[in-house]
Design an enzyme around this catalytic site. Structure first.
Site, PDB file in Angstrom:
ATOM      1  N   GLU A 113      56.137 -74.050  50.557  1.00 28.67           N
ATOM      2  CA  GLU A 113      56.325 -72.957  51.507  1.00 28.67           C
ATOM      3  C   GLU A 113      55.145 -72.754  52.458  1.00 28.67           C
ATOM      4  OE1 GLU A 113      58.992 -71.323  52.095  1.00 28.67           O
ATOM      5  OE2 GLU A 113      60.234 -71.817  50.359  1.00 28.67           O
ATOM      6  N   SER A 384      86.420 -33.654   3.351  1.00 29.82           N
ATOM      7  CA  SER A 384      85.533 -33.383   2.216  1.00 29.82           C
ATOM      8  C   SER A 384      84.095 -33.814   2.445  1.00 29.82           C
ATOM      9  CB  SER A 384      86.076 -34.065   0.960  1.00 29.82           C
ATOM     10  OG  SER A 384      87.310 -33.493   0.576  1.00 29.82           O
TER      11      SER A 384
END
Length: 713
Positions: A113, A384
């Site tokens: 680059e 329960s």
């Protein structure tokens, strides 16, 4: 005599030199004067340009760069640092320091680059000239001339439109970047924002997406592959076109070789290396703990007040309590515990009672089809499984103890000053027809005993006790409350049972440990509320009673062989809901199964909660040695004759068992000859043994025998 007037007059001054080439001089004089004039003008123009450039430099230097709106991907981590999920507004982005990026990737990026990045000041004139030559020779735009700084300025602050205004702004922003930041800072910003395809911005996100690695862990071959993608993410992505990606990798390796950052042998080896890519989309976390993920988002936004935009774009890190292995055990237990063809739903939440950390959460069987988190559903009757709160209130009241007896038979109860009646029934209409004590009532889930208890203690006391343990749902003070008719969420149930497991100390459940911003600054840190809800002795007595549920004759005895460690809990079954809520010293877990639309459960469907609970607990704690519940001060363990509830002594004809009492509530009346054997072999503070105290055995079983059974099963 006067002088003659014919004599010549003498001229003043020097004689003018005769011009040898008069015509040539006349011709050059004009251009020379013009050149002199233009030289002066050029000098003035140069001076003006210099002044302009200095002014422009000072102006640019005085200006601030525009605000960059680059979003950062936020992360959610489990308790071990594993990524649960990432949040981003369409851009997967994670910033890392330059030191945390493999030098091979840095070299590869610079080689392809901007090779002269560290030598220019933002504009590479030599590179521009080279690009012009190459493009002219190829009669097309084969090579670009933008430096990394120019690309960064364009990506951070500008669009990609091709206008002179954009180019001028790009030049100005490039100069400002070079003035404001060091080369390393510019390079780090570039590598953290460049697009690598498929929604990933920056090297860290790209490394995780393509290779499942951090940017610091990339090899030369992986680095050269990644560095080539930004040129054209669709064209050079290995997911889209592997040939193009390899060709680009080769060019980058050649550029690195030419620049001297690698050797020819390294370049050849890197190109020949077979790379292992993550499956496309494989790093996405939608399938892992999705219900927990949604819960974390809701807590962060709704409870803690974080902006949702910050969550999606702020690059924050959320550290959570989830344990990936425990979560996997939960998901597996539900998957294996429910037939694939069944439409029945399930939910599971597990909390470490010692810390309040939520370790696992499964809100349903298939998140992709239904995102409703049933862990927080406050519309299901616990049945329960609510009874431990009832019996705790009874024990705390002083009116009852584990040996308090009621007759198990069909009974009509009158309440509201005689204006109303209530006739409960046992599951399957099964009754002993005889007097039973609290341990027997809990293990067999006797409803008649439960309603007798709430009538003795009072519904308000039961509600008060439930609130102390963390039950926040609306509870109606009627006799039916004893049977769990008021809806409660699995989350509340697991949290409340965790108080028993933690010796009476309630720790508010925690899901988020802390939240940090992208720089590591702590934005939030959890400080869970801790208080002693009940005494350690009260918690232990309840634990001892709830252990009976997993014994022979208990409602969870079918899974006793699966769990090879001390465990306490309670089942709960209504016509539409089935539960098992239980705990070990390390985990408190609530499991619910049922249908979303209150469809009636078959017997087989109601029995699915217990195996899910048992398999989950055993898998989740597989690496944890079995641990017994610690007997605290204030507990007295004595042997009793279970039919009468009296202290057992030599000559006592009935079946005996070891029972736990709050100190001062143990029986004093003796069955048999107290002078012979020492009634009850009692021991305060646990000296009489720390056993589970199982009923129904013809021989006394010591706690050591229980321990050997847990260890060898």
């Amino acid at each position: 005599m006067t002088k003659s007037s014919n004599q010549p007059v003498k001229r003043q001054g020097k004689l003018r030199r005769a011009v040898k080439f008069p015509r040539l001089s006349e011709r050059l004089l004009g251009p020379a004067l013009a050149l002199r004039k233009w030289s002066i003008r050029a000098g003035l123009a140069a001076l003006a340009c210099l002044i302009l450039l200095v002014g422009l430099y000072l102006y640019i230097r005085s200006q601030t760069l525009p605000a960059s709106s680059v979003s950062q991907t936020s992360q959610m981590l489990d308790i071990h640092g594993n990524v649960i999920d990432t949040f981003h507004a369409g851009e997967n982005r994670r910033s890392v320091a330059l030191a945390d990026i493999a030098h091979e990737l840095i070299d590869a990026t610079l080689a392809i680059e901007d090779r002269r990045f560290y030598d220019h000041s933002g504009f590479d004139l030599r590179g521009m000239a080279r690009a012009v030559v190459v493009n002219v020779q190829g009669m097309s735009k084969l090579q670009g001339a933008s430096t990394l700084t120019q690309q960064l300025a364009r990506n951070l602050y500008l669009s990609h439109e091709r206008t002179w205004e954009r180019k001028l702004k790009e030049a100005a922003y490039t100069a400002q970047l070079e003035m404001s930041y060091s080369k390393d800072e510019i390079l780090a910003m570039y590598l953290n924002q460049i697009y690598y395809g498929h929604g990933s911005y920056g090297v860290e996100a790209a490394a995780m997406m393509y290779f499942g690695k951090h940017a610091s862990e990339l090899s030369l071959a992986e680095s050269a592959m990644l560095a080539g993608i930004p040129k054209g993410p669709k064209y050079y992505s290995p997911y889209m076109n592997m040939k193009n990606a390899k060709d680009r990798q080769y060019i980058i390796l050649e550029s690195m070789l030419e620049g001297g950052s690698i050797t020819e042998e390294q370049a050849a080896a890197a190109y020949a290396e077979v790379l292992e890519f993550q499956p496309f989309g494989g790093t996405e976390q939608e399938g892992f703990a999705p219900y927990f993920r949604d819960y974390i988002r809701s807590v962060a936004v709704d409870k803690l007040g974080f902006d949702e935009k910050l969550l999606n774009e702020g690059g924050i890190t959320i550290y959570t309590t989830l344990d990936q292995e425990v979560q996997a055990a939960a998901e597996e237990a539900i998957k294996n515990g429910m037939p694939e063809s069944s439409e029945q739903q399930a939910a599971l939440v597990s909390i470490d009672p010692r810390t309040g950390y939520i370790k696992a959460m499964v809100g349903g069987r298939d998140y992709s089809k239904n995102q409703y988190n049933r862990v927080f559903a406050s519309t299901r009757q616990p049945g329960s499984s609510f009874k431990p709160f009832l019996y705790l209130a009874a024990i705390r009241s002083g009116f009852m103890s584990p040996i308090t007896r009621f007759k198990s038979e069909p009974t009509v109860f009158t309440y509201d000053e005689g204006r109303k009646t209530y006739k409960p029934s046992n599951y399957g209409d099964k009754y002993t027809g005889d007097y039973i004590d609290m341990r027997k009532a809990i293990s067999g889930s006797d409803n008649i005993y439960a309603v007798n208890t709430i009538m003795t203690v009072g519904a308000e006391k039961v509600i008060e006790t439930a609130r102390t343990l963390g039950i926040d749902s609306k509870l109606t003070p009627v006799p039916a409350l004893a049977l769990g008719t008021s809806p409660v969420s699995p989350y509340e149930m697991a949290s409340a049972y965790g108080t028993f497991a933690n010796g009476g100390t309630r720790i508010e459940p925690v899901a988020i440990l802390r939240i940090e911003d992208r720089k590591g600054n702590v934005l939030y840190e959890a400080k869970p509320k801790v208080h002693e809800a009940i005494t350690p002795a009260e918690a232990y007595v309840m634990t001892s009673l709830l252990e009976s549920v997993f014994d022979e004759g208990g409602t969870a005895h079918r899974v006793e062989a699966t769990i090879k460690r001390p465990v306490a809990g309670k089942t709960g079954t209504t016509s539409t809901d089935a539960w098992l809520v239980g705990y070990t010293p390390e985990l408190a877990t609530a499991v619910w199964v049922g249908y979303d639309k209150d469809r009636m459960l078959t017997v087989a469907e109601a029995h699915r909660a217990a195996p899910i609970f048992a398999n989950f607990m055993e898998d989740a704690l597989d690496a944890v040695p079995p641990k017994m519940f610690t007997v605290p001060e204030g507990v007295v363990n004595v042997y009793i004759e279970q039919e009468s509830g009296k202290l057992a002594a030599a000559g006592c004809a009935g079946t005996t068992r070891l029972e736990s009492f709050l100190a001062g509530t143990e029986p004093t009346e003796v069955c048999g000859n107290a002078d012979v054997g020492g009634a009850g072999d009692s021991g305060a503070d646990g000296s009489g043994g720390a056993g589970k105290g199982r009923a129904g055995s013809e021989k006394q079983r010591s706690w050591w025998q229980d321990l050997k059974r847990w260890w060898t099963n």
